[in-house]
Design a protein around this motif. Structure first.
Motif, short mmCIF file in Angstrom:
data_model
loop_
_atom_site.label_atom_id
_atom_site.label_comp_id
_atom_site.label_asym_id
_atom_site.label_seq_id
_atom_site.Cartn_x
_atom_site.Cartn_y
_atom_site.Cartn_z
N TYR A 148 -0.51 13.42 5.49
CA TYR A 148 -0.73 12.79 4.19
C TYR A 148 0.57 12.43 3.48
CZ TYR A 148 0.32 17.50 2.55
OH TYR A 148 0.94 18.71 2.31
N SER B 66 -4.83 6.50 2.53
CA SER B 66 -5.98 5.70 2.98
C SER B 66 -5.61 4.71 4.08
CB SER B 66 -6.58 4.93 1.80
OG SER B 66 -5.60 4.08 1.21
N THR C 203 -4.50 4.07 7.58
CA THR C 203 -4.42 4.85 8.82
C THR C 203 -4.31 3.99 10.07
OG1 THR C 203 -6.84 4.96 8.94
CG2 THR C 203 -5.72 6.77 7.81
N LYS D 127 0.84 -1.20 0.00
CA LYS D 127 0.00 0.00 0.00
C LYS D 127 0.87 1.25 0.00
CE LYS D 127 -4.21 -1.95 1.96
NZ LYS D 127 -5.27 -1.83 3.00
#
Length: 212
Positions: free
Chosen positions: A203, A182, A184, A164
């Motif tokens: 981010y 995305s 977290t 990811k």
């Protein structure tokens, strides 16, 4: 209509330098680099196909098949391959589609009339094992491709499929990568990235490449 990222690469059956090819069947469960060259017996194309042949082991390491295309007939391909092998000191053993009727070139929007009405531009399609178009690059007939960039994009696509992460500007294999916003969950972050990460912004989180 042009193909976009995420589209299914259209299937086709067409003659080639190694005999008739049904594209989806030939591709199997491999990644595919499918690219067009303007014409046989031209200088830039000769160097490009030679470089492809010399990089075959690199593509194989990545589970990737290579398929080239021009709108020349198959007998032209056979004669030209001899020239490529001689001048580029290689062995071309990957297929070259002989798209004399231009049906595949039209299917993949490789003919750009404002560049040339008779030959294809230098289009590159990165196609994954699910037959999805994952990236495209288009060059004019006068500009030879950068195959280091093609391998770099392929490496990025394969890396981001298995982890990811995304690859930042000027990334090369082995460089740090960025974690997808995305993701977290802290427990998952620790599991996926045991080397840790640096959060520059919420981010923007930098981590060593996971598969190195």
């Amino acid at each position: 209509m042009s193909l976009r990222i995420g589209d299914i690469a259209p299937d086709f059956t067409q003659d080639s330098s190694v005999g008739p090819i049904n594209f989806h069947e030939w591709a199997g469960d491999s990644w595919v680099i499918f690219y067009s060259h303007p014409a046989d017996y031209t200088p830039v194309c000769t160097t490009e196909l030679g470089r492809t042949a010399l990089l075959q082991q690199e593509f194989e390491k990545r589970g990737t098949k290579v398929l080239a295309l021009s709108v020349d007939p198959v007998d032209s391909h056979h004669g030209w391959i001899e020239d490529i092998n001689e001048t580029q000191q290689c062995v071309v053993d990957f297929p070259i589609i002989a798209d004399a009727d231009k049906s595949v070139a039209k299917l993949y929007d490789m003919l750009h009339p404002n560049a040339s009405e008779t030959v294809t531009v230098r289009a590159v399609f990165f196609i994954d094992p699910n037959k999805k178009v994952r990236a495209t690059i288009t060059y004019p007939p006068s500009t030879g491709r950068n195959f280091a960039e093609i391998l770099r994009v392929l490496d990025s696509l394969q890396l981001t499929d298995s982890h990811k992460v995304a690859t930042p500007v000027d990334w090369q294999d082995g460089d740090d990568v960025v974690i997808l916003p995305s993701l977290t969950d802290e427990a998952e972050l620790k599991q996926r990235f045991p080397k840790g990460y640096k959060a520059i912004k919420p981010y923007l989180r930098i981590t060593p490449q996971p598969d190195k």
